[in-house]
Scaffold this active site. Structure first.
Site, PDB file in Angstrom:
ATOM      1  N   GLY A 144       1.601   7.659   1.871  1.00  0.00           N
ATOM      2  CA  GLY A 144       1.555   6.654   0.830  1.00  0.00           C
ATOM      3  C   GLY A 144       2.030   5.313   1.363  1.00  0.00           C
ATOM      4  N   CYS A 145       1.766   4.264   0.598  1.00  0.00           N
ATOM      5  CA  CYS A 145       2.104   2.915   1.066  1.00  0.00           C
ATOM      6  C   CYS A 145       3.616   2.687   1.107  1.00  0.00           C
ATOM      7  CB  CYS A 145       1.417   1.872   0.193  1.00  0.00           C
ATOM      8  SG  CYS A 145       1.628   2.111  -1.583  1.00  0.00           S
TER       9      CYS A 145
END
Length: 339
Positions: A144-145
């Site tokens: 994920g970011c």
């Protein structure tokens, strides 16, 4: 040439994959899929796109025949279902379906079940930490970011055993593209412009992902406090992380310089130099800085990335490069857009 398919090509991360891979010297895009725009050409949906390929329905048999690797940019649970139907194809999933060691944790946070999930079949795709395992992986769970920004900023200390795992506080600020293309009043211009707000406080889905990987790095089960914020910009994440360590600021700086010294995309800044999200705009680069608050004996780590590139599609391409023994920066050696 590596034959590439993109399932979910019209979302923000899918479009970013198209942008990057169109200019990749070793890639040919052979399949594009979109549930919303099947039957239309990509440049009819997005006239700015240089690709005129027709967006197709998902056909596992056709994909398996025409692709060497497939990127999936789909909602939770959907990528896993499709990936299981693909034969002799390597998968890089930009969602959460292949990120977790324990399917029960995934089910708890995403309210989805993954039938017959085998965590040994997949590799967590933070390239700088797991490139040796990524080389031979069939399934890669792209991070994920937020986890990308936080793990890159803390990995050297965690792996060195120099971070107090009892006290980790993370404050992250993200551009609104991280929420995807879904329509919501919360993401409208009138709500976001000139404003800043916290969201999903203490319950963001990226928390267990960060805790899983940070625990593996230090060899101890840890928990963190994480508060994400939306800021009125399109791209970028800035994470500020507060930790305790017995190392001096100079020792931390030297540790990070040595740890990331050979990395092409990770840049360690001298203490006192603090990065801006603008430095990473449209690029696969990450910048990390640090400071020490001697009054409270707290180390402050700061990292910036572009959430759609290093935080998603760029890192996915970086993983593909590793999987196919290409130069790691192939298709990714572009500078940030500035100003």
């Amino acid at each position: 040439m590596i034959r590439v398919g993109i399932i979910g090509a019209t979302g923000y991360t899918g479009l970013e994959l198209v942008r990057i891979l169109t200019n990749h010297p070793d890639v040919k895009i052979t399949f594009l899929s979109s549930r919303s725009f099947a039957g239309k050409k990509l440049n009819d949906v997005y006239p700015f796109s240089l690709k005129n390929e027709t967006l197709e329905e998902i056909d596992p048999e056709k994909i398996s025949k025409n692709c060497d690797v497939v990127f999936t940019a789909l909602p939770a649970g959907v990528s896993y279902e499709i990936a299981r139907k693909l034969k002799d194809v390597r998968i890089i999933d930009l969602g959460a379906d292949f990120r977790f060691d324990d399917p029960a944790v995934y089910e708890e946070w995403y309210s989805k079940k993954l039938p017959d999930y085998d965590p040994t079949e997949r590799v967590y795709g933070l390239t700088e930490l797991y490139r040796e395992k990524i080389k031979n992986a069939r399934f890669v769970g792209n991070p994920g970011c937020y986890p990308t920004s936080v793990l890159l900023a803390t990995a050297p200390l965690l792996k060195n055993g120099s971070l107090d795992e009892e006290t980790i506080i993370v404050d992250s600020k993200s551009g609104v593209s991280g929420a995807g293309k879904k329509e919501s009043i919360d993401y409208s211009f009138s709500e976001l412009s000139g404003s800043l707000k916290a969201y999903n406080v203490s319950k963001h889905r990226h928390v267990p992902e960060m805790e899983q990987e940070m625990s593996k790095l230090c060899g101890k089960r840890l928990k963190l406090v994480f508060t994400p914020h939306l800021v009125p910009m399109v791209r970028g994440i800035l994470s500020t992380i507060y930790v305790k360590t017995d190392l001096s600021l100079d020792e931390v700086y030297e540790l990070y310089r040595e740890y990331y010294g050979k990395e092409k995309f990770i840049h360690v800044l001298q203490p006192g130099v603090y990065p801006s999200t603008k430095w990473t705009y449209g690029s696969n680069h990450a910048f990390i800085s640090m400071a020490k608050d001697d009054r409270t004996d707290t180390l402050i780590l700061i990292s910036v990335i572009d959430n759609l590139v290093k935080g998603a599609s760029g890192q996915a391409v970086q993983n593909m490069n590793v999987m196919f023994s290409l130069a790691e920066d192939a298709g990714l050696s572009f500078n940030p857009i500035y100003p």
